[in-house]
Design an enzyme around this catalytic site. Structure first.
Site, PDB file in Angstrom:
ATOM      1  CB  THR A 235       0.164  -3.718   6.480  1.00  0.00           C
ATOM      2  OG1 THR A 235      -1.124  -3.584   5.868  1.00  0.00           O
ATOM      3  CG2 THR A 235       0.903  -2.384   6.434  1.00  0.00           C
TER       4      THR A 235
ATOM      5  CB  SER B 198       2.404  -7.954   1.668  1.00  0.00           C
ATOM      6  OG  SER B 198       1.129  -7.953   2.265  1.00  0.00           O
TER       7      SER B 198
ATOM      8  CB  THR C  71      -0.929   0.008   1.234  1.00  0.00           C
ATOM      9  OG1 THR C  71      -1.816  -1.112   1.151  1.00  0.00           O
ATOM     10  CG2 THR C  71      -1.752   1.284   1.310  1.00  0.00           C
TER      11      THR C  71
END
Length: 336
Positions: free
Chosen positions: A92, A60, A16
């Site tokens: 994250t 991720s 992000t």
């Protein structure tokens, strides 16, 4: 930029923090590289001389073991070339896992900091620049040396060992419920709350292909069939995110006994915090019974991190018969 400033190597893996809107995708996607990220942070050039590199451009969830080992090798080389510390930026969603996996293999005293963002750069109140500035500030601080891999989010530093993502969307998403946070960033510097923890010896680099290790969550009415299917499907070990302090149903317990004769079975807790018990409950399916059936208890390791440790141990050449002892020794050493 002063030549006397410490050098911090910053590499981007995606996530992000690097995302911008895409009309074709209907939402944000990873596009910004490390140089673009670091240039966007006010005051960063006053803290350190930045050496930026873009290693991956992935959300991720799509990072793999190979990507992380490549990032680890790159980070080690930056320290060898004179960097004071290293910062990795990524998404994250898997950050608590990637940081822990990197920490298993990080053998240097210099800090390796992992950070990201909960809001994309174009969003009001985007947190990426502040997280990156705090991460670099932590990387250059002498108190960060010898603490292994740290996660830096929302002006808070967490040990990779304890951190977890506790909220899907909030800026204050990351917590360390059991071990407590490592530090808070105050006026541009990390203020650590505890002495440096005793860290285990890093694991040797993998000597074989990464194994498939299943993570199965126990639930009400569950007889453990999914765990058996995972083993039949080729998994070399199974981690059970069990109820409470390490409990499953009667039928699940019977299945664990059969599976433990074939592959390593590790019992963790599905709760957000707390350790598995070892000598409290003795009924069928409780921790004493499961240990007698050949299962290993993860202690304070969460199910996610127990799985990664088992993956890393097997990949590093630990034989299945020695896995329980290695797991117990590593878990004991990682407690602060």
């Amino acid at each position: 930029m002063s030549n006397s400033l410490p050098v911090v190597a910053v590499a981007s893996l995606g996530g992000t923090i690097s995302m911008t809107p895409s009309d074709a995708a209907g939402g944000v996607v990873p596009t910004l590289d490390a140089a673009q990220l670091t240039r966007s942070v006010p005051g960063l050039s006053d803290v350190a001389t930045i050496k930026a590199a873009s290693l991956r451009q992935l959300p991720s969830a799509s990072l793999g073991y190979g990507d992380l080992m490549a990032a680890l090798t790159w980070a080690e080389q930056q320290i060898a070339d004179g960097a004071t510390g290293v910062v990795l930026t990524q998404g994250t969603d898997t950050l608590e896992e990637t940081a822990f996996l990197l920490d298993l293999f990080w053998k240097l005293p210099e800090p390796l900091i992992v950070t990201g963002a909960m809001r994309a750069p174009q969003a009001a109140g985007a947190d990426g620049p502040a997280n990156l500035l705090a991460a670099v500030s932590t990387a250059v601080h002498p108190d960060s040396v010898g603490r292994g891999v740290l996660v830096l989010m929302n002006d808070t530093a967490h040990y990779a060992r304890w951190v977890s993502k506790g909220d899907a969307l909030a800026v204050q998403a990351f917590v360390s419920l059991d071990g407590g946070v490592a530090a808070r960033i105050v006026e541009g510097r990390p203020m650590f709350f505890h002495a440096k923890p005793v860290r285990p010896q890093p694991l040797p680099r993998p000597v074989r292909d990464w194994p498939k290790v299943a993570l199965v969550t126990a639930a009400l009415g569950d007889d453990g069939e999914l765990a058996e299917m995972a083993v039949n499907g080729g998994c070399e070990a199974v981690v059970i995110a069990a109820l409470g302090a390490g409990h499953v149903s009667f039928d699940f317990a019977e299945r664990i006994g059969r599976l433990a004769a074939k592959v390593p079975v590790v019992i963790a807790s599905r709760a957000a915090s707390g350790s598995t018990a070892s000598k409290t409950y003795g009924y069928v399916g409780a921790e004493i019974d499961l240990a007698r059936r050949g299962a290993h208890l993860s202690g304070w390791l969460s199910a996610l991190k127990a799985r990664l440790l088992v993956v890393a141990l097997i990949a590093s050449g630990v034989a299945p018969g020695a896995l329980g002892e290695a797991l117990a020794n590593w878990s004991k050493l990682t407690r602060q």
